[in-house]
Design a protein around this motif. Sequence first.
Motif, PDB file in Angstrom:
ATOM      1  N   PHE A 142      38.218  35.771  42.937  1.00 11.82           N
ATOM      2  CA  PHE A 142      39.449  35.667  43.732  1.00 11.82           C
ATOM      3  C   PHE A 142      40.164  37.016  43.690  1.00 11.82           C
ATOM      4  CE2 PHE A 142      39.227  31.340  45.013  1.00 11.82           C
ATOM      5  CZ  PHE A 142      38.310  30.825  44.123  1.00 11.82           C
ATOM      6  N   TRP A 143      40.319  37.606  44.911  1.00 10.21           N
ATOM      7  CA  TRP A 143      40.806  38.994  45.019  1.00 10.21           C
ATOM      8  C   TRP A 143      41.837  39.081  46.128  1.00 10.21           C
ATOM      9  CZ3 TRP A 143      38.041  43.615  47.642  1.00 10.21           C
ATOM     10  CH2 TRP A 143      38.585  44.836  47.168  1.00 10.21           C
ATOM     11  N   GLU A 144      43.012  39.568  45.769  1.00  7.19           N
ATOM     12  CA  GLU A 144      44.109  39.579  46.737  1.00  7.19           C
ATOM     13  C   GLU A 144      43.851  40.603  47.841  1.00  7.19           C
ATOM     14  OE1 GLU A 144      44.115  40.130  43.594  1.00  7.19           O
ATOM     15  OE2 GLU A 144      44.883  42.121  43.197  1.00  7.19           O
ATOM     16  N   GLY A 179      41.783  37.101  37.904  1.00  9.89           N
ATOM     17  CA  GLY A 179      42.231  38.310  37.217  1.00  9.89           C
ATOM     18  C   GLY A 179      43.530  38.137  36.447  1.00  9.89           C
ATOM     19  N   PRO A 180      43.917  39.226  35.737  1.00 12.12           N
ATOM     20  CA  PRO A 180      45.132  39.246  34.938  1.00 12.12           C
ATOM     21  C   PRO A 180      46.343  39.600  35.808  1.00 12.12           C
ATOM     22  CG  PRO A 180      43.996  41.334  34.697  1.00 12.12           C
ATOM     23  CD  PRO A 180      43.148  40.480  35.611  1.00 12.12           C
ATOM     24  N   GLU A 181      47.485  39.698  35.186  1.00  8.61           N
ATOM     25  CA  GLU A 181      48.696  40.023  35.956  1.00  8.61           C
ATOM     26  C   GLU A 181      48.505  41.325  36.751  1.00  8.61           C
ATOM     27  OE1 GLU A 181      48.538  39.301  32.743  1.00  8.61           O
ATOM     28  OE2 GLU A 181      50.015  37.756  32.263  1.00  8.61           O
ATOM     29  N   ALA A 221      47.508  31.427  40.913  1.00  8.63           N
ATOM     30  CA  ALA A 221      46.223  31.639  41.609  1.00  8.63           C
ATOM     31  C   ALA A 221      45.133  30.760  40.997  1.00  8.63           C
ATOM     32  CB  ALA A 221      45.832  33.112  41.517  1.00  8.63           C
ATOM     33  N   LEU A 256      43.013  33.937  48.732  1.00  7.00           N
ATOM     34  CA  LEU A 256      43.845  32.705  48.684  1.00  7.00           C
ATOM     35  C   LEU A 256      45.033  32.861  49.628  1.00  7.00           C
ATOM     36  CD1 LEU A 256      43.813  32.068  44.816  1.00  7.00           C
ATOM     37  CD2 LEU A 256      42.733  30.638  46.554  1.00  7.00           C
ATOM     38  N   GLY A 257      44.835  33.691  50.680  1.00 12.27           N
ATOM     39  CA  GLY A 257      45.891  33.865  51.677  1.00 12.27           C
ATOM     40  C   GLY A 257      46.597  35.206  51.516  1.00 12.27           C
ATOM     41  N   GLY A 299      45.703  42.423  37.962  1.00 17.72           N
ATOM     42  CA  GLY A 299      44.582  42.340  38.904  1.00 17.72           C
ATOM     43  C   GLY A 299      43.308  42.971  38.361  1.00 17.72           C
ATOM     44  N   LEU A 352      49.689  35.792  44.722  1.00 11.56           N
ATOM     45  CA  LEU A 352      50.135  34.727  43.809  1.00 11.56           C
ATOM     46  C   LEU A 352      50.200  35.262  42.376  1.00 11.56           C
ATOM     47  CD1 LEU A 352      47.791  31.899  45.195  1.00 11.56           C
ATOM     48  CD2 LEU A 352      50.078  32.554  45.981  1.00 11.56           C
ATOM     49  N   ARG A 363      49.689  36.024  50.782  1.00 11.05           N
ATOM     50  CA  ARG A 363      50.687  36.265  49.707  1.00 11.05           C
ATOM     51  C   ARG A 363      49.983  36.525  48.374  1.00 11.05           C
ATOM     52  NH1 ARG A 363      52.343  32.516  53.031  1.00 11.05           N
ATOM     53  NH2 ARG A 363      51.190  30.891  51.928  1.00 11.05           N
TER      54      ARG A 363
HETATM   55  N1  SAM Z   1      46.972  43.161  42.115  1.00 16.50           N
HETATM   56  C1  SAM Z   1      48.054  42.181  42.198  1.00 16.50           C
HETATM   57  C2  SAM Z   1      49.366  42.844  42.607  1.00 16.50           C
HETATM   58  O1  SAM Z   1      49.273  43.855  43.285  1.00 16.50           O
HETATM   59  O2  SAM Z   1      50.432  42.328  42.265  1.00 16.50           O
HETATM   60  C3  SAM Z   1      48.229  41.495  40.882  1.00 16.50           C
HETATM   61  C4  SAM Z   1      47.109  40.486  40.620  1.00 16.50           C
HETATM   62  S1  SAM Z   1      47.553  38.813  40.830  1.00 16.50           S
HETATM   63  C5  SAM Z   1      49.126  38.731  40.112  1.00 16.50           C
HETATM   64  C6  SAM Z   1      46.575  38.051  39.556  1.00 16.50           C
HETATM   65  C7  SAM Z   1      45.244  37.465  40.021  1.00 16.50           C
HETATM   66  O3  SAM Z   1      45.499  36.351  40.853  1.00 16.50           O
HETATM   67  C8  SAM Z   1      44.377  38.385  40.832  1.00 16.50           C
HETATM   68  O4  SAM Z   1      43.559  39.193  40.008  1.00 16.50           O
HETATM   69  C9  SAM Z   1      43.544  37.402  41.628  1.00 16.50           C
HETATM   70  O5  SAM Z   1      42.448  36.941  40.839  1.00 16.50           O
HETATM   71  C10 SAM Z   1      44.510  36.264  41.872  1.00 16.50           C
HETATM   72  N2  SAM Z   1      45.196  36.298  43.157  1.00 16.50           N
HETATM   73  C11 SAM Z   1      46.528  36.412  43.351  1.00 16.50           C
HETATM   74  N3  SAM Z   1      46.827  36.350  44.668  1.00 16.50           N
HETATM   75  C12 SAM Z   1      45.644  36.193  45.319  1.00 16.50           C
HETATM   76  C13 SAM Z   1      45.269  36.074  46.691  1.00 16.50           C
HETATM   77  N4  SAM Z   1      46.174  36.095  47.680  1.00 16.50           N
HETATM   78  N5  SAM Z   1      43.952  35.950  46.999  1.00 16.50           N
HETATM   79  C14 SAM Z   1      43.014  35.934  46.022  1.00 16.50           C
HETATM   80  N6  SAM Z   1      43.301  36.040  44.703  1.00 16.50           N
HETATM   81  C15 SAM Z   1      44.604  36.173  44.360  1.00 16.50           C
END
Ligand code: SAM
Length: 245
Positions: free
Chosen positions: A171-173, A197-199, A230, A220-221, A201, A225, A223
């Motif tokens: 899962f990758w933003e 992933g962690p906070e 997530a 996951l869209g 990413g 999360l 936004r």
């Molecule tokens: N890189 C992000 C940022 O710029 O704030 C922080 C990572 S997010 C807080 C933590 C994890 O949640 C990510 O590594 C991913 O695995 C998952 N995640 C969060 N939003 C996502 C999304 N829209 N699609 C897929 N994975 C998501």
Amino acid sequence: MRRFFFEPNDRNGETVFLSEEESYHLVKVLRLSKGATVELLDGSGFVYCAMVTATGRRVELHIEAIVSKDDGKEQIIWVGQSVLKGDKMDTVAQKCTELGVTRMTPLRSSRCQGKLNAEQSLKKHERWRRISLAACKQCLRSRQLQLDMPVSYTEWLDEVSECAESVRLLFWEEEKKVRLQDIPGLSNNQPVILLLGPEGGFSREEVEHARKMGWITVSLGKRILRAETATLTAVSIVQYLTGNL
Ligand code: SAM
């Protein structure tokens, strides 16, 4: 009826001894006594009906009957979760248990802020296991969540690559196209492995490393999360699509 877990090697024939922790819960918290009837789980899918025959530091019970046995064919839903800060992993362990995840591996990835040394890993693992056990009893799961000790991201990718026939989802933003509903094969009982992933990413190198090993990056869209949001979202949708919810 109240449920308690026992370790299979604490059983001798139809006699079972609870751990001190489970015994404390039965005697001191629930104030049950000799003659009480409870349900016992050994975590392998059996549910037993048993009677308390002696209370004390380790409660003794006698198994009276098998209440149920699951078919053992539950779909493998395996979560690789980068270790999160504070008590977020408590929430993830509890909710993954309730949502029917079968195995969870805490991961040390490059941007983990929740760093754990060997001693802390042991302590945290014991804490998450206790939380998951309580969630198992609460949600009436007959099989425990298999909770691994924390491992490194790359070690885990190698371990998982041996899980044949599995659908592996990272899962990758930054993934802009692929959504869970686009993934073929989620509903035909194949093992599904989710990587979150962690906070901070995943690094691009970590994503490319996984992709080269056959992982599919999933969005996951639009936004971003929170990490714990997530994981619960990804697991819930996968469980829905696989018919496990
Ligand atoms: N890189 C992000 C940022 O710029 O704030 C922080 C990572 S997010 C807080 C933590 C994890 O949640 C990510 O590594 C991913 O695995 C998952 N995640 C969060 N939003 C996502 C999304 N829209 N699609 C897929 N994975 C998501």
